[in-house]
Design a protein around this motif. Structure first.
Motif, PDB file in Angstrom:
ATOM      1  N   ASP A   4      -4.555  12.574  14.042  1.00 22.78           N
ATOM      2  CA  ASP A   4      -5.198  13.843  13.782  1.00 22.78           C
ATOM      3  C   ASP A   4      -4.673  14.717  15.299  1.00 22.78           C
ATOM      4  O   ASP A   4      -4.277  15.818  15.242  1.00 22.78           O
ATOM      5  CB  ASP A   4      -6.553  14.144  13.730  1.00 22.78           C
ATOM      6  CG  ASP A   4      -6.785  13.694  12.385  1.00 22.78           C
ATOM      7  OD1 ASP A   4      -5.857  13.540  11.567  1.00 22.78           O
ATOM      8  OD2 ASP A   4      -8.065  13.385  12.047  1.00 22.78           O
ATOM      9  N   ARG A   5      -4.825  13.710  16.617  1.00 16.62           N
ATOM     10  CA  ARG A   5      -4.587  14.434  17.727  1.00 16.62           C
ATOM     11  C   ARG A   5      -3.079  14.683  17.798  1.00 16.62           C
ATOM     12  O   ARG A   5      -2.527  15.611  18.410  1.00 16.62           O
ATOM     13  CB  ARG A   5      -4.871  13.702  18.950  1.00 16.62           C
ATOM     14  CG  ARG A   5      -6.471  13.886  19.278  1.00 16.62           C
ATOM     15  CD  ARG A   5      -6.908  13.104  20.367  1.00 16.62           C
ATOM     16  NE  ARG A   5      -6.589  11.911  20.489  1.00 16.62           N
ATOM     17  CZ  ARG A   5      -7.668  10.685  19.945  1.00 16.62           C
ATOM     18  NH1 ARG A   5      -8.719  11.082  19.502  1.00 16.62           N
ATOM     19  NH2 ARG A   5      -7.297   9.597  20.115  1.00 16.62           N
ATOM     20  N   ARG A   6      -2.209  13.615  17.124  1.00 19.41           N
ATOM     21  CA  ARG A   6      -0.714  13.889  17.200  1.00 19.41           C
ATOM     22  C   ARG A   6      -0.282  15.111  16.383  1.00 19.41           C
ATOM     23  O   ARG A   6       0.766  15.625  16.853  1.00 19.41           O
ATOM     24  CB  ARG A   6      -0.033  12.563  16.529  1.00 19.41           C
ATOM     25  CG  ARG A   6      -0.235  11.210  17.546  1.00 19.41           C
ATOM     26  CD  ARG A   6       0.325  10.103  17.131  1.00 19.41           C
ATOM     27  NE  ARG A   6       1.520  10.263  16.488  1.00 19.41           N
ATOM     28  CZ  ARG A   6       2.056   9.443  15.371  1.00 19.41           C
ATOM     29  NH1 ARG A   6       1.292   8.292  14.915  1.00 19.41           N
ATOM     30  NH2 ARG A   6       3.290   9.525  15.350  1.00 19.41           N
ATOM     31  N   LEU A   7      -1.050  15.301  15.314  1.00 18.65           N
ATOM     32  CA  LEU A   7      -0.635  16.318  14.398  1.00 18.65           C
ATOM     33  C   LEU A   7      -0.950  17.678  15.132  1.00 18.65           C
ATOM     34  O   LEU A   7      -0.382  18.772  14.954  1.00 18.65           O
ATOM     35  CB  LEU A   7      -1.258  16.181  13.091  1.00 18.65           C
ATOM     36  CG  LEU A   7      -1.256  17.304  11.860  1.00 18.65           C
ATOM     37  CD1 LEU A   7       0.298  17.547  11.925  1.00 18.65           C
ATOM     38  CD2 LEU A   7      -1.914  17.183  10.666  1.00 18.65           C
ATOM     39  N   LEU A   8      -2.213  17.712  15.774  1.00 20.15           N
ATOM     40  CA  LEU A   8      -2.573  18.969  16.341  1.00 20.15           C
ATOM     41  C   LEU A   8      -1.546  19.241  17.582  1.00 20.15           C
ATOM     42  O   LEU A   8      -1.195  20.443  18.009  1.00 20.15           O
ATOM     43  CB  LEU A   8      -3.893  18.788  17.131  1.00 20.15           C
ATOM     44  CG  LEU A   8      -5.119  18.979  16.105  1.00 20.15           C
ATOM     45  CD1 LEU A   8      -6.443  18.460  16.800  1.00 20.15           C
ATOM     46  CD2 LEU A   8      -5.395  20.331  15.875  1.00 20.15           C
TER      47      LEU A   8
END
Length: 189
Positions: free
Chosen positions: A92-96
């Motif tokens: 999720d952090r990568r997507l953000l």
């Protein structure tokens, strides 16, 4: 409103909904987590792992990677909720990070999605919408499965709802976010 803001909001909402759902799932016993249930995938563990591996597949492509079908070589890479929560938070952090780096031109950028024997080329905005839809679809199934356990399913479909400011502030602190970071301005209840 910028062209990118809705995609940023959806990426934050996606991460927040995953955080809420997986935090609730921490209350399950391992038997409840792996128990056979009605759904597209046969258990909460299988369903939530599917979300994770498809996120790896698409986020890698958005980052310019070539992971492709190797993403689902292990259909259930996380055996426990704790491991799954940590792995999902990381993707999720990568997507953000992907979405935070976008501008209007970046939304139109063509992404190469490696599918094994072929490469699909898709615009970033369309790929993001597909990924968010995939998340909502399977997270909804997991939410429904959770309702058949000892743990009550959490609210995951209202990003900023009236009266939730204290809970939102606590969860945002856990995630390292502020409302200003998500929206650019504070949200009032």
């Amino acid at each position: 409103m910028s062209d990118v803001l809705p995609f940023r909001a959806m990426a934050y909402n996606n991460a927040w909904a995953n955080h809420r759902l997986l935090t609730a799932c921490l209350g399950l016993s391992q038997d409840e987590f792996t128990a056979k249930r009605t759904g597209f995938f046969p258990s909460l563990r299988a369903t939530l792992n599917h979300i994770l591996i498809i996120d790896h597949f698409y986020v890698d492509a958005m980052e310019g990677g070539t992971l492709g079908p190797a993403a689902w070589a292990n259909e259930e890479p996380c055996a426990t909720v704790a491991a799954l929560k940590q792995a999902q938070a990381a993707v999720d952090r990568r997507l953000l990070n992907v979405v935070e780096a976008l501008d209007a031109a970046g939304l139109q950028r063509i992404v190469s999605v490696h599918r094994g024997t072929s490469i699909q080329r898709e615009r970033m905005d369309r790929l993001l919408l597909h990924l968010f839809q995939h998340q909502v679809h399977h997270r909804g199934q997991a939410h429904s499965m959770l309702s058949g356990t000892s743990v009550s399913p959490p609210q995951v479909d209202e990003f900023f709802s009236a009266g939730e400011a204290p809970l939102r502030a606590t969860e945002f602190a856990e995630l390292g976010w502020t409302e200003e970071q998500v929206w650019g301005v504070p949200v009032s209840d």
